[in-house]
Scaffold this motif. Structure first.
Motif, PDB file in Angstrom:
ATOM      1  N   PHE A 125       0.767  -1.100   0.013  1.00 27.39           N
ATOM      2  CA  PHE A 125       0.018  -0.036  -0.211  1.00 27.39           C
ATOM      3  C   PHE A 125       0.885   1.128  -0.006  1.00 27.39           C
ATOM      4  O   PHE A 125       2.001   1.141   0.642  1.00 27.39           O
ATOM      5  N   THR A 485      -7.963   1.126  -2.104  1.00 18.31           N
ATOM      6  CA  THR A 485      -7.173   2.123  -0.983  1.00 18.31           C
ATOM      7  C   THR A 485      -8.091   3.115  -1.074  1.00 18.31           C
ATOM      8  O   THR A 485      -8.719   3.584  -2.207  1.00 18.31           O
ATOM      9  N   CYS A 491      -8.116   0.794   4.315  1.00 19.65           N
ATOM     10  CA  CYS A 491      -8.147  -0.193   2.942  1.00 19.65           C
ATOM     11  C   CYS A 491      -9.564  -1.026   3.273  1.00 19.65           C
ATOM     12  O   CYS A 491      -9.960  -1.258   4.285  1.00 19.65           O
TER      13      CYS A 491
END
Length: 589
Positions: A125, A485, A491
């Motif tokens: 991420f 995201t 998330c």
């Protein structure tokens, strides 16, 4: 209902002779995964004690039991949101409390990659962070940063950011994974507001920042989308970096309800093409290769060989200005054919707020089509052959259902394994932290798309400020799951509970003469007389990257008659009479 099994242990590698070619087969065992049994998961409320970014500290606790997480049983939903329950605690940060500039609005990519090569895909991420020049409030004691989660092979994830050394802090927009040195382990390029970073995978669970040696940091650019490709077919991955605009935090002139100045208030920045020299360094060949980017404000960037001439081309989705389709002229240069192919503008002849691009053959005619998401009607470019596209967004029904949302990341994927590609579209407001529902758009006969979001799960009733999205098979059960995201928020992870009721196959390609990732390889399969094609890609959608393995849904077909792989090197490999419902590893011969 036929199910290949939930979270199978991949069997030992073995070889099999097929049409004189050697392939490697990973065969998941069959087990039961009932979708009838309901299991209600109590979601923890987000509190002030949860900091944005990674929640490290579990690196010495390998078992899910010790980490106080468990895998929820399937409920009746097709897509079930289970992220926090399985250990994905990532919270994206814009760096401060309020969304007050275009940098903060543009961030948030995510990638599936198998960083440790154990056969299970992991997740990286990206996040913003606190920056002195425009972040409001005090600098936090714990800086937000990017996060790497390891797939524990039991349905859960573990935060390994600190151990891997990939957290930053950088103000990161997107991520693209590629094995630039062909050592068998995927490396990470993170595109930032400020200098970019290239992280070399050491093969032992850690990464090393090699940006300085590689020469790919750029300067003070605002880089957004980036993509790996081997444009000159030398077996090494090159890198295209899309730069956005020259942000001035002191510029305050704007229409108040907008919240902050838009992209046309700032000068555009020039994109960069880097050539891989093969010694750990890259050369800026932008001008040499004819990349002319005078006024483009790049957002999403993708690469695929749209005209089947053997060379991968580059598409740049630009914000508020015409999009580029840089045709690869046999590795010797690039020519922008956006306007002449019909892909520079929307169906209304407008330069839209383009966000992302993805390539797939949605109508199964053997030609790669494109979907470009934007803030209104979006564009579905049907490949007519001979280098011409027609925008079918309205005729297909997509414009009608997309127009009320601001679309960011969009990706083609066959969520129900019926043999045609559908679309997952992530939505969110441009300049405010207002949520939109995400959308699942089902392919109907290769001509129309129908929104089936509300029929496929409770998740699609929720509103989030979506940005990056990737799809992949995290549990190796044959259907594709989704990671999203959300801007300045937690998330979300959608497990596919029912897609493997139909048959499937996944291909893991390894180039030998070609680049090891086989990016640019073209695959054609035939089952029950029906043909499908796909191309191995790098970046997909907005700032994100899908599962590196190539997935095909097969409907009720019990055997694949033929798999044809045209490698980037030009070699053609044909396999015949392949069993379905397996992960197939194929090495270039």
């Amino acid at each position: 209902m036929k199910n290949p099994g939930f979270l199978p242990e991949i069997s030992d590698e073995f070889t099999k002779k097929t049409s004189g070619k050697v392939i490697f087969i990973f065969k998941p065992p069959v087990s039961d995964r009932s979708s009838g049994k309901k299991f209600f998961v109590l979601l923890l409320l987000l509190s002030l004690l949860i900091l944005p970014g990674c929640n490290s500290g579990n690196k010495n606790s390998p078992s899910s039991k010790n980490r106080n997480i468990s895998v929820p049983a399937p409920n009746e939903d097709y897509f079930q949101e289970i992220g926090e329950a399985i250990g994905l605690r990532f919270i994206h940060s814009i760096g401060d409390k309020n969304l007050n500039n275009i940098v903060e609005s543009s961030a948030g990519g995510v990638a599936f990659l198998d960083y440790n090569q154990d056969g299970y895909i992991d997740i990286y991420f990206t996040s913003g962070t606190w920056i002195e020049e425009f972040s409001e409030g005090q600098k936090p004691d714990k800086m937000p940063g990017n996060c790497l989660y390891r797939n524990m092979k039991d349905g859960t994830f573990e935060d390994v950011t600190e151990k891997a050394g990939v957290g930053g802090p950088w103000y990161t927009m997107g991520v693209t994974a590629g094995d630039f040195n062909n050592d068998g382990f995927p490396d990470l390029f993170v595109s930032n507001y400020g200098p970019n970073v290239l992280l070399k995978n050491n093969g032992n669970g850690t990464f090393t920042d090699v940006t300085k040696k590689a020469g790919v940091s750029g300067g003070k650019e605002f880089s957004v989308g980036a993509v790996w490709l081997d444009y000159d077919l030398d077996g090494l991955l090159d890198l295209y970096v899309g730069n956005y605009l020259t942000f001035d935090p002191e510029y305050k002139y704007f229409y108040a309800p907008d919240g902050f100045p838009g992209p046309m208030a700032y000068d555009a920045q020039k994109d960069v093409l880097y050539h891989n020299n093969g010694d750990g360094t890259f050369e800026d060949v932008t001008d040499k290769m004819g990349i002319k980017d005078i006024d483009g404000r790049a957002m999403g960037v993708g690469a695929a060989d749209y005209d089947e001439d053997g060379y991968v081309d580059i598409y740049v989705a630009n914000d508020h200005t015409l999009n580029y389709l840089f045709h690869n002229d046999a590795g010797k240069g690039f020519t922008d054919r956006g306007t002449m192919t019909g892909t520079a503008f929307s169906q209304a002849g407008e330069a839209t707020v383009s966000m992302s691009v993805d390539f797939a053959d949605y109508n199964n005619d053997g030609l790669l089509d494109m979907f470009v998401s934007d803030d209104t009607y979006c564009s579905l470019y049907r490949n007519e052959g001979n280098g011409i596209y027609t925008d079918k967004a309205y005729a297909s029904g997509l414009s009608t259902v997309c127009a009320q949302f601001v679309g960011w990341s969009s990706t083609f994927f066959d969520y129900d394994n019926d043999g045609d590609v559908d679309i997952f579209k992530t939505n969110g407001e441009l300049k405010h932290l207002y949520g939109h529902e995400d959308q699942l758009l089902e392919n109907i006969g290769g001509e129309k798309f129908k929104e089936v979001s509300l029929e496929r799960g409770e998740y699609f009733k929720k509103e989030y400020v979506g940005r990056g999205t990737c799809v992949g098979d995290y549990d190796n059960d044959g259907d594709l799951d989704v990671v999203i995201t959300n801007l300045n928020d937690q998330c979300r992870f959608l497990r596919n509970n029912k897609g493997n009721a139909n048959n499937w196959i996944m291909l893991s390609l390894e180039g030998t003469i070609s680049n090891r990732d086989a990016i640019g390889a073209r695959i054609r399969i035939k089952a029950d007389g029906k043909e499908q094609i796909a191309q191995k890609k790098s970046t997909t959608g907005y700032l994100s990257q899908n599962d590196p393995r190539i997935h095909f849904g097969l409907g009720r077909s019990e055997k694949i008659e033929m798999i044809e792989i045209k490698w980037p090197s030009g070699k053609v490999q044909i396999l015949e009479n392949i069993p379905v419902n397996q992960i197939l590893k194929i090495k270039e011969q």
